[in-house]
Design an enzyme around this catalytic site. Structure first.
Site, PDB file in Angstrom:
ATOM      1  N   HIS A   1       6.220  61.278  55.650  1.00  0.00           N
ATOM      2  CA  HIS A   1       4.952  61.702  55.183  1.00  0.00           C
ATOM      3  C   HIS A   1       4.387  61.610  53.585  1.00  0.00           C
ATOM      4  CE1 HIS A   1       4.087  64.162  58.974  1.00  0.00           C
ATOM      5  NE2 HIS A   1       4.809  63.168  59.577  1.00  0.00           N
TER       6      HIS A   1
ATOM      7  N   GLU B   1       3.210  68.460  51.341  1.00  0.00           N
ATOM      8  CA  GLU B   1       4.466  68.181  51.894  1.00  0.00           C
ATOM      9  C   GLU B   1       5.957  68.472  50.849  1.00  0.00           C
ATOM     10  OE1 GLU B   1       1.547  64.959  53.890  1.00  0.00           O
ATOM     11  OE2 GLU B   1       2.528  66.329  55.097  1.00  0.00           O
TER      12      GLU B   1
ATOM     13  N   GLU C   1       8.574  65.475  57.938  1.00  0.00           N
ATOM     14  CA  GLU C   1       7.374  65.713  57.103  1.00  0.00           C
ATOM     15  C   GLU C   1       8.196  64.807  55.009  1.00  0.00           C
ATOM     16  OE1 GLU C   1       5.317  67.451  55.768  1.00  0.00           O
ATOM     17  OE2 GLU C   1       5.233  67.912  58.173  1.00  0.00           O
TER      18      GLU C   1
ATOM     19  N   HIS D   1       4.548  69.689  65.244  1.00  0.00           N
ATOM     20  CA  HIS D   1       5.396  70.558  64.160  1.00  0.00           C
ATOM     21  C   HIS D   1       4.254  72.655  64.330  1.00  0.00           C
ATOM     22  CE1 HIS D   1       5.775  67.387  60.976  1.00  0.00           C
ATOM     23  NE2 HIS D   1       6.701  66.948  62.417  1.00  0.00           N
TER      24      HIS D   1
ATOM     25  N   TYR E   1       6.703  78.233  69.490  1.00  0.00           N
ATOM     26  CA  TYR E   1       7.306  77.851  70.355  1.00  0.00           C
ATOM     27  C   TYR E   1       8.800  78.211  70.481  1.00  0.00           C
ATOM     28  CZ  TYR E   1      11.530  75.466  73.110  1.00  0.00           C
ATOM     29  OH  TYR E   1      12.643  75.713  73.926  1.00  0.00           O
TER      30      TYR E   1
ATOM     31  N   GLU F   1       2.401  66.336  62.232  1.00  0.00           N
ATOM     32  CA  GLU F   1       1.116  67.567  62.480  1.00  0.00           C
ATOM     33  C   GLU F   1       0.896  69.293  63.785  1.00  0.00           C
ATOM     34  OE1 GLU F   1       2.324  68.049  59.659  1.00  0.00           O
ATOM     35  OE2 GLU F   1       0.905  65.975  58.258  1.00  0.00           O
TER      36      GLU F   1
HETATM   37 FE    FE Z   1       3.057  66.235  57.367  1.00  0.00          FE
END
Ligand code: FE
Length: 344
Positions: free
Chosen positions: A228, A191, A225, A121, A127, A118
């Site tokens: 996840h 998610e 993800e 991400h 960035y 996470e």
């Molecule tokens: Fe996640």
């Protein structure tokens, strides 16, 4: 808690996702919930960092007057506005709520990996914002300003009340269901649903050859993800198997109602953010797509489909929904898979 001094070995048959009796949360071995170890290893094999991806072409396209339309710029900014805070919300939930209540050391092991992902991400969005010279104050504050994002974030955060309370403990029917509700909210809805119209927009850019560095960042994020989500679904299904008493008909209906509410918020997000549609993806397409993935998530936790919509974006399922993510980016991740070549 003091360590109990004993030669008696840990009985993994007593190990539970939550409410492990005399749970030893320190000894990783022997394992019971091996799906968590598999997820941990998959996460390591898929390791990546945002700064490995060149943003040069995106910078040129963003600065050029004739590559992106105003609608496309608006869509790009808004999608980033959702992303920039979504993973921070997910990370906080892992560290401040989920982790504390999980009594399986192998599941905790994966949660540590997930929490780091996470952070990666959030780094990726930072960035992108920095590379393109976007207004950080505008993008990162959108979750407090733009209704469609605010509504999704508020919906998710409202379920942290109670479970973030230091006094909160699992172990009663009511609190176990509260914990499971949190899993449904974060894994299935956050998610599993809330990221997906934003993913679709980023892949819309990619399919037109625009903003491909940003889209590549998002592809890596989407691969993480979906892992996840898989882990969250395993957690839910294992808790159901270990404690069938929590999965009452009332709770099942509650989970369905929450998913339906999440679907409505996500459709509202897609249609208010892209009122004219984008890249030929119209409002109806987004609606069907969101309903389609919601049905799939419900099925995976053993609940009946609600919409029966077909998938209007089959190119998304190629990229996202297949379980072949592990091989999806073989070219880049191979360096990590073969082990670090450290130079001293
Ligand atoms: Fe996640």
């Amino acid at each position: 808690m003091p360590i109990k001094k004993t030669r008696e070995k840990v009985n993994i048959n007593k190990r539970r996702i939550i409410n492990g009796e005399d749970a030893d949360v320190i000894q990783l071995y022997p394992m019971k919930h091996t799906f968590a170890w598999d997820a941990y290893n998959a996460g390591n094999a898929n390791h990546w960092l945002p700064t490995e991806i060149s943003m040069q072409k995106d910078v040129e396209q963003w600065n050029s007057k004739n590559v992106l339309s105003d609608d496309e710029r608006h869509a790009f900014n808004t999608v980033l506005g959702f992303f920039t805070t979504a993973d921070s919300i997910a990370a906080n939930n892992i560290v401040l709520a989920t982790y504390r209540h999980i009594t399986s050391p192998e599941c905790r092991m994966y949660l540590l990996r997930q929490a780091y992902e996470e952070a990666i991400h959030t780094h990726a969005y930072q960035y992108i914002v920095e590379s393109l010279g976007l207004d950080e104050g505008e993008i990162f504050n959108m979750y407090r300003e733009v209704d469609a994002i605010y509504n999704k974030a508020s919906f998710i955060l409202s379920f942290n009340e109670g479970i973030f309370n230091p006094e909160f403990k699992t172990g009663t029917l009511e609190s176990d269901q509260k914990f499971l509700e949190n899993m449904v909210i974060f894994s299935v809805i956050m998610e599993g649903i809330f990221f997906y119209s934003a993913f679709a927009v980023m892949f819309g850019f990619q399919r037109l050859g625009k903003m491909s560095g940003s889209a590549e960042q998002i592809q890596y994020i989407m691969r993480d993800e979906s892992q996840h989500l898989n882990f969250g679904i395993e957690l839910i299904n294992t808790i159901k198997a270990e404690q069938p008493e929590v999965w009452t008909p009332e709770f099942q209906q509650r989970a369905i109602d929450l998913v339906r509410e999440g679907v409505d918020l996500e459709i509202k997000f897609a249609t208010t953010v892209f009122p004219k549609g984008i890249f030929g993806l119209n409002a109806e397409g987004f609606q069907d797509y969101i309903q389609h993935i919601a049905d799939r998530r419900l099925q995976r936790i053993g609940l009946p489909v609600q919409y029966g919509s077909t998938n209007p974006f089959p190119w998304m399922s190629e990229a996202v929904d297949l379980n072949k993510e592990k091989n999806f980016f073989e070219t880049r991740v191979i360096e990590y898979q073969t082990g670090g070549t450290l130079e001293w």
